[in-house]
Design a protein around this motif. Sequence first.
Motif, PDB file in Angstrom:
ATOM      1  N   SER A 224      64.406   2.056  46.110  1.00  0.00           N
ATOM      2  CA  SER A 224      63.025   1.772  46.521  1.00  0.00           C
ATOM      3  C   SER A 224      62.088   2.905  46.133  1.00  0.00           C
ATOM      4  O   SER A 224      60.972   2.670  45.644  1.00  0.00           O
ATOM      5  N   VAL A 227      61.472   2.802  42.380  1.00  0.00           N
ATOM      6  CA  VAL A 227      60.525   1.732  42.051  1.00  0.00           C
ATOM      7  C   VAL A 227      59.103   2.160  42.403  1.00  0.00           C
ATOM      8  O   VAL A 227      58.163   1.953  41.611  1.00  0.00           O
ATOM      9  N   ASP A 228      58.925   2.764  43.570  1.00  0.00           N
ATOM     10  CA  ASP A 228      57.593   3.253  43.957  1.00  0.00           C
ATOM     11  C   ASP A 228      57.069   4.275  42.942  1.00  0.00           C
ATOM     12  O   ASP A 228      55.875   4.281  42.613  1.00  0.00           O
ATOM     13  N   LYS A 231      55.813   2.392  39.796  1.00  0.00           N
ATOM     14  CA  LYS A 231      55.144   1.110  40.046  1.00  0.00           C
ATOM     15  C   LYS A 231      53.971   0.849  39.096  1.00  0.00           C
ATOM     16  O   LYS A 231      53.729  -0.297  38.698  1.00  0.00           O
ATOM     17  N   LYS A 246      61.412  -4.671  45.793  1.00  0.00           N
ATOM     18  CA  LYS A 246      62.270  -3.561  46.246  1.00  0.00           C
ATOM     19  C   LYS A 246      63.405  -4.070  47.127  1.00  0.00           C
ATOM     20  O   LYS A 246      64.567  -3.674  46.954  1.00  0.00           O
TER      21      LYS A 246
END
Length: 570
Positions: A224, A227-228, A231, A246
């Motif tokens: 997660s 991914v953040d 983004k 996510k």
Amino acid sequence: MKHKTLKLSVLSIALTSLLTACGGGGGSDGGSTTPPANVQGRAIDGPLSGATVTFNDCNNAQTTTDASGNFTFPTGCSKSLVTITGGIDTATDLPFTGELKAPRSEGAQNKIVVSPITTLIQANVAAGASPAQAAQQVAAALNLTGVDLLSADPMTNQALYAKTVAVQELVEQIQTAVAGLGGSTSQADLTTKAFTALQAALTSSSAPNSGALTSAATISAALSATVDAVKNDLPQATQDKLANVKENLSALTSSVIANNVTKIETAITSVPAATFNNGTDSIKTATQSAIVSTKESVATQQIIEALAPVLTSAPASVAESLKEISVAVASNNSSSASTISTALDQIQTNVGTGVINVADIKDTVTKANDFYADYLKLEGFSIQSTSYTPTALNASLATPINVSSINNLLVGVSGVGKYNTTGITPITTGAALKIAVDTKEITIIADKLNLEFTAGTLTKAVIPSGAKVDVKSTLNTVASTNFTVDAEKNVLSGNKIALNTTTLSSLSPSLASQLTTFSLKDKTAALTAVISATPVFAITKADNTATLASKYTVGTVDGSGISAKFKVTQ
């Protein structure tokens, strides 16, 4: 005498300033005016041979690791942040395409290890901790309390080596999962972001603190956070449903990732102590097969490619089914196919046939642990009419191949599966070539290269009119430039892609002329050729099985490629 004294004083001041800038004397060494002599380092995933060591705080001075991964810090650089790239992992005979770091030394250490674990520590330092604090936090998270992670040699500590290789595998799996979302983040940047995310997941106050890199909480948090971190590089549709993506990505991949990391740790920790203590060769014999087969797994990549369309869906509709698929793929047993089929049917019921078609993807997901049926194969390099297989090129990263010249370089590409038929739509790729000698390098990038295949054989390779070519150079004899191709240029030679003076002359006579003045005699040149395209790129190993080609970033091109080192003799 006055002038001589003045000159000596100025020289003394200049030397002192240089040493301070390089992490040598003055305050950076705790008041010592002389840096520690003969500080040694070692680069470990397994021992990295032929890797480039960069001393970031010392004017980016560089050296190369020996066959055992050892290197010596240059005088005045003993306190520098260190970065490791390239080379070959001698425990697996695989190219190392990641990036390892070790933080600036705080004490009078005479041995520095650079590894995936010290890279976690550096990520913690970058977040604000001191090296000592960061090392303690990572040691606690990995159940390695009492081990000096900045200097302990993983090749002499079985528990440490197991965690070292497992950390690298987990980072690579995170990269694979996040790259599957289709963003534009380069592999190099993704490596840094994955290490940062994993460090935070392991050392946060809410971390499980069990030492298990395979816990669902650790993997989910690291995925997660990565991914953040990327983004803004993701497709807009993914950004719009980021929370869904996510959660669903973690559900789909966590069990597969955990299974791969567990295999790595088990392969190393199950080695008898007497065997491990016999040294690197003994460790390699006992663990290479298991580690290589795990590192070459394509399961994570295949299930993300197949199920990417449902990742933006509401987790309540798909997450449980995705989790069942992940467990089944990881288990890969007699009941897996039935479980996967049921889960796919449930997903299609919940999201509709307009999102996925189970008939199209069931076989892919069920056989996710098998290699791809359709791919383009990188055959290797040909130089001066001599062909070198990917296996030989991998070995050259540790022991360079002697050649009279690197002119007339050809790259072989062929088609397998659906690409081994007629009537295949031409493939448009980006392509890049990097030549690095010592600290100097030149990169040549074409944003478009059109390839056509007939019955698996490359029959056309052209740089089309309007393609942009970008040349970046740190060589005194070759100027950086960029230009647009005014007419289609054929770059096919003997069913291979030609990267030679004929090609360069057709593109830019002045560039070709400049390169002829660049002497490589008695120099070792590192060559990396990269192709960026939608199809899967693979290489054939010595046992004639296929595996994914290594990923490289060259300039603005991020893709699959081959890297090698050549010692030029004439």
